[in-house]
Design an enzyme around this catalytic site. Structure first.
Site, PDB file in Angstrom:
ATOM      1  CE  LYS A   1      -8.019   9.479  92.082  1.00 30.68           C
ATOM      2  NZ  LYS A   1      -7.612  10.773  91.537  1.00 30.68           N
TER       3      LYS A   1
ATOM      4  CD  GLN B   1      -8.751  14.474  92.315  1.00 29.20           C
ATOM      5  OE1 GLN B   1      -8.195  13.383  92.339  1.00 29.20           O
ATOM      6  NE2 GLN B   1      -9.853  14.671  91.646  1.00 29.20           N
TER       7      GLN B   1
ATOM      8  CG  ASP C   1      -5.354  11.111  86.608  1.00 30.90           C
ATOM      9  OD1 ASP C   1      -6.154  10.190  86.859  1.00 30.90           O
ATOM     10  OD2 ASP C   1      -5.254  12.125  87.328  1.00 30.90           O
TER      11      ASP C   1
END
Length: 307
Positions: A70, A114, A137
């Site tokens: 990322k 995460q 997300d």
């Protein structure tokens, strides 16, 4: 068919039709190049760079790799990126306090926490604490709900990446029969929602899972199969009809001493025997994976624009 990808058409054996390998890596690279071009134009106009932040808890190998990719993608897109690290023993309240702080930070356009998180932390509570306007997300219930009824929102990255691949390769989905294998909140459920919606898939959708008694029969009748069931080599040739489109979301780590690190990524589809029956198929790795991170970049740019 859209020709802006380097489509790899493979000649199958035994006189069977050739299949086109859907190159997620090349497609993602092209989209990131497009994003970077747009970002540089914005910066030239005196605007700030989009800023994506990530929180990483512990030292899970898969999460470390994903977050590293990322950061690299942010560089490729011309974004500013930040990584906040915590050890696995961080308290839930400390983590939630950081999430609230990032919600209020005007320089951060979007951020992710995460997953997975240590067991003592309630993942759903963390997701619901994130400001849905920065939830790139696409996991917050507000974004999930808006997606379900077709309103503007942040779509979770993997399903968005799959939809983007289908569009970029000019694969017809309207009126087709699509089977989604798996019912997770991250892939299976949102993928089914998108494929049935008129503005995305416009397909007839069936969701199958480990308890589905007619799973193989459903797959054999499918024009499009999205395999996100988390079982290596689960989809075999006898489950796929000639000319089907097969999208493999699986990324299970399988021990392999011949590979660097002692493991390889294995998809949910038994590629070597399934590919020759397909019109299009994604590889693992190099298919859906790169598009997941690319979609996160697209969502971050969108969050930046909305501000």
């Amino acid at each position: 068919m859209n020709t802006d990808n380097n489509n790899a058409t493979v000649n199958a054996n035994n006189g069977k039709p050739a299949y086109t390998l859907i190159d997620g890596k090349a497609t993602a690279a092209k989209i990131k190049e497009e994003i970077r071009h747009e970002v540089e134009q914005l910066v030239e106009q005196g605007k700030k760079r989009p800023h994506l932040a990530a929180i990483l808890v512990g030292h899970d190998g898969g999460s470390e790799t994903y977050v590293k990719n990322k950061v690299l993608s942010c560089e490729a897109c011309g974004f500013k990126s930040s990584l906040i690290r915590y050890e696995a023993d961080v308290t839930e309240e400390e983590l939630l306090a950081k999430v609230r702080e990032m919600n209020e930070d005007p320089d951060i356009d979007g951020f992710i926490v995460q997953m997975p998180l240590p067991k003592h932390i309630d993942e759903q509570k963390v997701i619901e604490t994130i400001d849905y306007r920065k939830d790139v997300d696409g996991f917050h219930p507000i974004n999930v709900g808006r997606m379900a009824i077709g309103l503007p929102c942040f779509i979770s990255a993997t399903p968005l990446g799959i939809i983007t691949l289908l569009q970029r390769y000019g694969i017809e989905t309207s009126g087709k029969k699509c089977v989604v294998l798996g019912r997770s909140n991250i892939v299976g459920k949102p993928m089914a929602q998108l494929m049935m919606q008129k503005q995305y898939g416009d397909a007839t959708v069936t969701v199958c899972h480990s308890r589905s008694k007619t799973l193989k029969e459903e797959c054999r009748n499918a024009d499009i199969i999205v395999a996100a069931i988390g079982r290596p080599d689960f989809v075999t040739a006898d489950m796929v009809k000639e000319g089907a489109v097969v999208i493999d979301v699986g990324t299970t780590r399988v021990a392999d001493d011949s590979c660097k690190g002692g493991f390889r990524l294995n998809g949910d589809v038994k590629f070597d025997e399934v590919a020759s029956k397909c019109s299009y198929i994604t590889p693992v790795p190099g298919g859906v994976g790169p598009m997941t991170i690319c979609s996160l970049m697209k969502n971050t740019l969108e969050a930046y624009k909305r501000k």
